[in-house]
Design an enzyme around this catalytic site. Structure first.
Site, PDB file in Angstrom:
ATOM      1  N   ASP A   1      57.997 100.510  14.501  1.00  0.00           N
ATOM      2  CA  ASP A   1      59.067 100.591  15.496  1.00  0.00           C
ATOM      3  C   ASP A   1      60.252 101.386  14.950  1.00  0.00           C
ATOM      4  OD1 ASP A   1      57.508  98.980  17.139  1.00  0.00           O
ATOM      5  OD2 ASP A   1      58.424  97.135  16.379  1.00  0.00           O
TER       6      ASP A   1
ATOM      7  N   LYS B   1      58.704  94.939  20.205  1.00  0.00           N
ATOM      8  CA  LYS B   1      58.597  96.385  19.957  1.00  0.00           C
ATOM      9  C   LYS B   1      59.664  97.182  20.701  1.00  0.00           C
ATOM     10  CE  LYS B   1      53.689  95.955  19.114  1.00  0.00           C
ATOM     11  NZ  LYS B   1      53.868  95.747  17.673  1.00  0.00           N
TER      12      LYS B   1
ATOM     13  N   ALA C   1      62.763  96.177  21.769  1.00  0.00           N
ATOM     14  CA  ALA C   1      64.088  95.981  21.182  1.00  0.00           C
ATOM     15  C   ALA C   1      64.175  96.649  19.809  1.00  0.00           C
ATOM     16  CB  ALA C   1      64.388  94.490  21.063  1.00  0.00           C
TER      17      ALA C   1
END
Ligand code: RIB
Length: 301
Positions: free
Chosen positions: A241, A46, A48
């Site tokens: 994300d 999450k 990155a």
């Protein structure tokens, strides 16, 4: 803090994983074996994913995190640098990198198990980490690293007037002191239900609702809702994300613009397999918004 700058400086503190992705017609029930239809290894995590999403959406991003010293570490580092994310705060911790075992069905829905690896070893923030957080406009965190580290970073950010954006995923009980330092929370509808009253303490709350779009509630109780554009869904992994990173990159433009931008980014991220592989660029988001101009509602469901 440099809040008037056009390109926001964002520090993302969080996880980085190698995602081992198996596609299948349907995900297995407990105790059941099913045959898969394909396999891919795609960098994820999450933290990155959100760092790459914010960078591709136009922000200046530094990632604070950890990889192991295993075979996956060079590729994990490479995906950040290739995207233009600053990695000088990425450390190596002896042992395995984070690994996510992911199953994606033909509807694009997933099941994920994360083995934390090096992410779990991110227990200390160095003076250099703290300096990056203090200098950032926004600190973005999730909960795939130790909560005490997130709390320390949020407290430091608050004391330097850096906006704190928390994506409390995977959902966990958090100390009241951490919630008190959060300016913006991004949750999905399941997380919103689980967190309940804790979210009422957060000034800005954005709730993502998959294909139904997303809602915003501001400090004055004002609400906005944004639909999601229709897309052909391949894989929902990392869509939240992409949404969160794009929202952070656009936050200084105001909730309305940021919500619209993030809804477009989240939808685009579902159209390809693999978390980091599906994160859209600012140009792709702009192209979608040129065709799709949503009417924002002022209701909260
Ligand atoms: O949000 C999606 C991410 O969750 C995946 O990339 C996986 O690594 C897990 O962290």
């Amino acid at each position: 803090m440099t809040a008037d700058r056009d390109v926001p400086a964002i520090a993302v503190l969080g996880s980085i994983n190698m995602d081992l992705v198996t596609t299948t017609e349907r995900r297995p029930q407990p105790g059941e074996t099913v045959l898969g239809t394909g396999f891919a290894m795609v960098p994820g995590g999450k933290g990155a994913n959100q760092a790459i999403a914010a960078r591709r959406a136009g922000a200046d991003v530094t990632f604070v995190g950890a990889v192991g010293d295993d075979v996956f570490a060079p590729e994990l580092r490479r995906v950040l640098t290739d995207s233009g994310v600053r990695v000088d705060r990425l450390r190596v911790i002896a042992g395995p990198s984070g690994i996510a075992t992911i199953v994606v069905d033909t509807g694009g829905e997933n099941s994920i198990i994360v083995a934390g690896g090096a992410n779990a070893g991110l227990t200390e923030l160095t003076a250099a980490d703290l300096a990056v957080i203090a200098a950032a406009d926004i600190l973005v965190c999730q909960l795939e690293i130790p909560i005490d580290t997130v709390a320390a970073a949020a407290a430091h950010a608050r004391s330097h007037r850096t906006t704190v954006l928390l994506n409390p995923s995977p959902v966990a009980d958090l100390p009241a002191e951490l919630w008190a330092d959060v300016d913006v929370a991004v949750v999905n509808s399941g997380e919103a239900d689980e967190l309940g009253a804790a979210l009422t303490r957060v000034p800005h709350v954005i709730t993502t609702r998959g294909a139904a779009g997303a809602d915003y509630r501001g400090p004055d109780g004002r609400g906005l809702s944004c639909p999601s554009p229709r897309v052909r869904v391949v894989d929902t992994t990392g869509a939240g994300d992409s949404f969160t990173g794009a929202l952070a990159a656009a936050w200084q433009r105001g909730p309305e613009a940021a919500l619209t931008w993030a809804c477009a980014a989240g939808a685009l991220a579902t159209t390809r397999l693999g978390a980091s592989a599906s994160i859209p660029t600012a140009a792709a988001i702009d192209a979608m918004l040129a065709d799709w101009a949503p009417r924002l509602g002022s209701d909260i469901r």
